[in-house]
Design an enzyme around this catalytic site. Structure first.
Site, PDB file in Angstrom:
ATOM      1  N   HIS A  73     -51.567  -6.303   6.964  1.00  0.00           N
ATOM      2  CA  HIS A  73     -52.465  -6.779   8.023  1.00  0.00           C
ATOM      3  C   HIS A  73     -53.767  -7.324   7.432  1.00  0.00           C
ATOM      4  O   HIS A  73     -54.823  -7.235   8.049  1.00  0.00           O
ATOM      5  CB  HIS A  73     -52.734  -5.679   9.062  1.00  0.00           C
ATOM      6  CG  HIS A  73     -51.521  -5.388   9.905  1.00  0.00           C
ATOM      7  ND1 HIS A  73     -51.197  -6.107  11.021  1.00  0.00           N
ATOM      8  CD2 HIS A  73     -50.525  -4.470   9.751  1.00  0.00           C
ATOM      9  CE1 HIS A  73     -50.069  -5.641  11.549  1.00  0.00           C
ATOM     10  NE2 HIS A  73     -49.639  -4.654  10.783  1.00  0.00           N
ATOM     11  N   THR A  74     -53.666  -7.858   6.251  1.00  0.00           N
ATOM     12  CA  THR A  74     -54.832  -8.506   5.632  1.00  0.00           C
ATOM     13  C   THR A  74     -54.702 -10.024   5.658  1.00  0.00           C
ATOM     14  O   THR A  74     -55.698 -10.718   5.501  1.00  0.00           O
ATOM     15  CB  THR A  74     -54.986  -8.060   4.162  1.00  0.00           C
ATOM     16  OG1 THR A  74     -53.734  -8.269   3.504  1.00  0.00           O
ATOM     17  CG2 THR A  74     -55.365  -6.598   4.055  1.00  0.00           C
TER      18      THR A  74
ATOM     19  N   GLY B  90     -38.488  -5.494   9.569  1.00  0.00           N
ATOM     20  CA  GLY B  90     -39.758  -5.655   8.870  1.00  0.00           C
ATOM     21  C   GLY B  90     -39.587  -6.266   7.489  1.00  0.00           C
ATOM     22  O   GLY B  90     -40.495  -6.205   6.667  1.00  0.00           O
TER      23      GLY B  90
ATOM     24  N   ASP C 251     -45.427 -14.071   5.144  1.00  0.00           N
ATOM     25  CA  ASP C 251     -43.964 -14.036   5.118  1.00  0.00           C
ATOM     26  C   ASP C 251     -43.371 -15.390   4.738  1.00  0.00           C
ATOM     27  O   ASP C 251     -42.437 -15.477   3.931  1.00  0.00           O
ATOM     28  CB  ASP C 251     -43.424 -13.587   6.484  1.00  0.00           C
ATOM     29  CG  ASP C 251     -43.954 -12.223   6.893  1.00  0.00           C
ATOM     30  OD1 ASP C 251     -44.562 -11.548   6.040  1.00  0.00           O
ATOM     31  OD2 ASP C 251     -43.773 -11.840   8.056  1.00  0.00           O
TER      32      ASP C 251
ATOM     33  N   TYR D 161     -49.471  -6.260  17.699  1.00  0.00           N
ATOM     34  CA  TYR D 161     -49.898  -7.206  16.654  1.00  0.00           C
ATOM     35  C   TYR D 161     -51.002  -8.110  17.216  1.00  0.00           C
ATOM     36  O   TYR D 161     -52.040  -8.303  16.587  1.00  0.00           O
ATOM     37  CB  TYR D 161     -48.697  -8.034  16.184  1.00  0.00           C
ATOM     38  CG  TYR D 161     -48.964  -8.823  14.924  1.00  0.00           C
ATOM     39  CD1 TYR D 161     -48.635  -8.322  13.676  1.00  0.00           C
ATOM     40  CD2 TYR D 161     -49.548 -10.091  14.991  1.00  0.00           C
ATOM     41  CE1 TYR D 161     -48.876  -9.051  12.512  1.00  0.00           C
ATOM     42  CE2 TYR D 161     -49.784 -10.818  13.845  1.00  0.00           C
ATOM     43  CZ  TYR D 161     -49.449 -10.309  12.607  1.00  0.00           C
ATOM     44  OH  TYR D 161     -49.697 -11.038  11.460  1.00  0.00           O
TER      45      TYR D 161
END
Ligand code: GLA
Length: 382
Positions: free
Chosen positions: A30-31, A120, A166, A215
């Site tokens: 989450h950076t 994930g 991703d 999210y």
């Protein structure tokens, strides 16, 4: 794949196959949408799209996994609306290609994937990137533009405000290396991991409903944290722009929840650098400790873990040969990633599967995380 393609579409003339891998992220969670650093590896698990031109002006996409074939007039594709299913990924990519001035060609596509969905491990990005390469069919596109275009597909068409990690790692992955990505400059460097360790992903086999909406909430909470930071550091554009020490000076003035969200991000960005540095020294226990700190921060400050992920991490940490363990990816289910001695892997797998089954009555899938190459055409079709 060729035989099945021919059976499905009648001809495999002009067939080309493109591969794009899934990923695990070693640290830096989450950076990416906070312009920070991440350290993923591309996996052997990948999505393959076989594509051949057709002469009847259609776009056909066949998913082997679902045994489902969809067909559109090519001219109608640009006007399609999201269908809230798997086709949104390739169609979203098609839309972005058209928006970038790259015309679509009539084609038959067949999709095969070994990336488990909803785990994930970034099955979405693997599908986006492999579809983009199939639509391009050999036409050149700058790799960074390819990653960004696929990210836009997910943000604009699928409606998920994801960061770049991703899609980027699916394009830029490298065998034997992790990839440290600077999500602001969009540059990267390859990080050779020390000898004597390996990484294993363990799948909780759950995907909690919360994942998508939480999210989006986190993205907004980070924006609120940046607004708070700007009161004292007016030049800050993102949480990337403050150190943990600087953030600690503004945190008391923020709502408690926003302060915790921000603290996760600023400390996690710092941990990526510390992990890379520990890796270069071959300091395995420091690397493991940073992974555990990352997990605790995601668990308590960012609140994107869940009981199943916490159980897998806590169990892993009790097992022989384990240096560290954490959730990987967006959270609320999916996988953990554990760093351990290669010789400890067989006993680790048995013990963690047995413990998880005893607790949740589910057998977790376990995948080796061997860093693999990024997306490319598959030349050897034998
Ligand atoms: C998902 C998103 C990524 C990243 C991770 C969390 O995988 O697609 O952009 O934000 O969550 O690190």
């Amino acid at each position: 794949m060729i035989e099945l393609f021919r059976e499905r579409f009648g001809s495999a003339e002009g067939l080309r196959v493109f591969r794009a891998p899934g990923r695990t992220n070693l640290i830096g969670e989450h950076t990416d949408y906070n312009m920070g650093f991440v350290l993923p590896v591309a996996l052997d698990l990948a999505t393959f799209v076989a594509a051949a031109p057709n002469a009847d002006g259609k776009l056909r996409i066949y998913s082997e996994q679902r045994n489902e074939l969809l067909e559109w007039d090519l001219a109608a594709v640009a006007g399609l609306k999201p269908a809230h299913q798997w086709t949104d990924y390739p169609i979203g990519v098609a839309h972005e290609l058209v928006a970038a001035g790259i015309p679509l060609q009539p084609a038959n596509l067949m999709i095969r994937s070994t990336v488990p969905e909803g785990s994930g491990l970034s099955s979405s990005a693997a599908l986006e990137v492999s579809s983009a390469l199939a639509f391009l069919a050999g036409r050149p596109l700058d790799p960074l533009e390819l990653a960004r275009l696929c990210q836009r597909a997910e943000r604009n068409y699928v409606g998920m405000p994801c960061g770049i990690m991703d899609q980027y790692i699916s394009v830029f992955g490298r065998q034997h290396s992790a990839v440290e990505i600077d999500c602001r400059s969009l540059g990267h460097r390859y990080v050779t991991l020390p000898a004597g360790i390996t990484f294993v992903a363990v799948n909780t086999m759950v995907k909690h409903e919360l994942a998508g909406s939480a999210y989006k909430d986190r993205v907004q909470e980070c924006a609120a944290a940046v607004a708070g930071v700007r009161q004292k550091f007016p030049d800050a554009q993102s949480l990337r722009d403050v150190t943990p020490a600087q953030f600690a000076t503004v945190a008391p003035a923020l709502p408690e929840l926003i302060a915790r969200r921000g603290r996760h991000v600023v400390t996690e960005i710092a941990r990526v650098g510390q992990f890379v540095e520990a890796s270069s020294r071959g300091d395995l226990s420091a690397m493991g400790a940073l992974m555990v700190q990352s997990h605790r921060s995601l668990q308590h400050d960012y609140e994107v873990s869940c009981a199943e992920l916490d159980f897998l991490v806590d169990t892993a940490l009790k097992l022989e040969g384990v240096f560290g363990s954490r959730m990987t990816g967006g959270g609320f289910g999916g996988c953990t990633v554990t760093m351990l001695r290669p010789d400890a892997v067989p006993a680790f797998k048995d013990a963690i599967a047995a413990a998880y089954h005893k607790q949740f009555a589910v057998i977790p899938a376990i995948y080796p995380c061997n860093p693999s190459e990024g997306a490319a055409e598959v030349k050897d079709l034998s």
